[in-house]
Design an enzyme around this catalytic site. Structure first.
Site, PDB file in Angstrom:
ATOM      1  N   CYS A  90       0.822  -1.217   0.000  1.00  7.29           N
ATOM      2  CA  CYS A  90       0.000   0.000   0.000  1.00  7.29           C
ATOM      3  C   CYS A  90       0.853   1.261   0.000  1.00  7.29           C
ATOM      4  CB  CYS A  90      -0.950  -0.003   1.206  1.00  7.29           C
ATOM      5  SG  CYS A  90      -2.296  -1.191   1.034  1.00  7.29           S
ATOM      6  N   TYR A  91       1.932   1.253   0.762  1.00  6.94           N
ATOM      7  CA  TYR A  91       2.788   2.435   0.825  1.00  6.94           C
ATOM      8  C   TYR A  91       3.345   2.780  -0.554  1.00  6.94           C
ATOM      9  CZ  TYR A  91       6.673   5.506   1.868  1.00  6.94           C
ATOM     10  OH  TYR A  91       7.547   6.560   1.870  1.00  6.94           O
TER      11      TYR A  91
END
Length: 293
Positions: free
Chosen positions: A199-200
């Protein structure tokens, strides 16, 4: 770029009544006189008379960026959420150079309201904005099997939605082409591609593409938009959850056999905000010491 959507602290940190805590900024007339009388002799990297807003700038990379902009003469709005002591230290470091002024503003830029508050206080104090550095963000670690909707949403709200709308709010406030140093910079702060960085890294990819589009959209007004990709930098956020053996392994992947430091990154941001970089826009500048080539 970085920022979000949640609660926000809607108050500028109040003065404690101590004169030393008051804003030590030259008056507009004095600053204009300084610039007009010496502009022919100023280096192209000078930011004297410019106003910079840096999100998440009370510590780590953000603090180093704020100090570097101040060193070049900019008046800097230092943003914090909880650590007013750290923000004070950055403000005092900038003021002590005798070049730029600085104030600390408490605002949660993970929300649209907090980002607007920060911009409003910058204009209220300094009269205008020339430079916006979107540095605040989160760096969670979960694999695909572990990711849930809340984790996904928080990363995209904080790292993508909030900085995008802060850039939208700031764009009308930036001067026209004639000032030559109208700049929006976003720190992507890439980390190694690992299974738990899903996600980052997705949010950082989104910010890079947004930056490219905004460079086209805002370029007609002389506004440059760039992203900075520092790679692994030795900060508390990067160290979180990693044993020393992992940090050592990452450092060995760099030709210099070390992690980056915030002060390795900050001067590049200051350069991109200057007249010397007016022909650089829509770029992702990799400031990683050769970690990725």
């Amino acid at each position: 770029m970085s920022g979000t959507i949640s609660n926000f602290f809607n108050a500028v940190r109040p003065s404690n009544g101590n004169n030393s805590d008051r804003l030590a900024v030259p008056t507009a007339a004095k600053m204009n006189k300084q610039v007009s009388t010496s502009s022919q002799m100023l280096p192209l990297t000078s930011l004297i008379g410019k106003v910079a807003v840096v999100t998440g700038s009370s510590r780590s990379i953000g603090a180093a960026i704020a100090r570097s902009l101040g060193e070049q003469g900019a008046n800097v709005v230092v943003n914090y959420v909880n650590d007013n002591k750290a923000a004070d230290e950055v403000v005092q470091a900038i003021r002590s150079t005798g070049k730029g002024g600085a104030i600390a503003v408490r605002a949660d830029t993970s929300t649209l309201q907090g980002g607007q508050l920060l911009l409003d206080e910058a204009v209220k104090t300094f009269g205008h904005i020339d430079i916006l550095v979107l540095n605040a963000g989160i760096m969670g670690s979960k694999t695909l099997a572990e990711v849930d909707e809340s984790f996904f949403d928080s990363h995209f709200e904080i790292n993508v939605k909030a900085p995008l709308f802060m850039a939208k709010a700031a764009a009308p406030l930036l001067p026209s082409r004639e000032s030559h140093t109208n700049s929006i910079a976003a720190c992507i702060k890439n980390r190694p591609v690992t299974p738990n960085a899903l996600c980052y890294l997705a949010t950082k990819g989104a910010i890079e593409q947004i930056s490219r589009v905004l460079a086209k959209d805002l370029g007609s007004r002389g506004i440059t938009v760039n992203t900075i990709s520092p790679g692994p930098v030795d900060t508390p956020q990067f160290r979180e959850g990693k044993p020393q053996s992992v940090l050592d392994s990452i450092a060995k992947q760099n030709p210099s056999r070390r992690l980056g430091e915030p002060d390795d990154i900050a001067p590049v941001v200051a350069f991109l905000a200057s007249q010397a970089a007016q022909w650089i826009t829509g770029q992702n500048i990799r400031v990683n010491g050769g970690f990725v080539v």
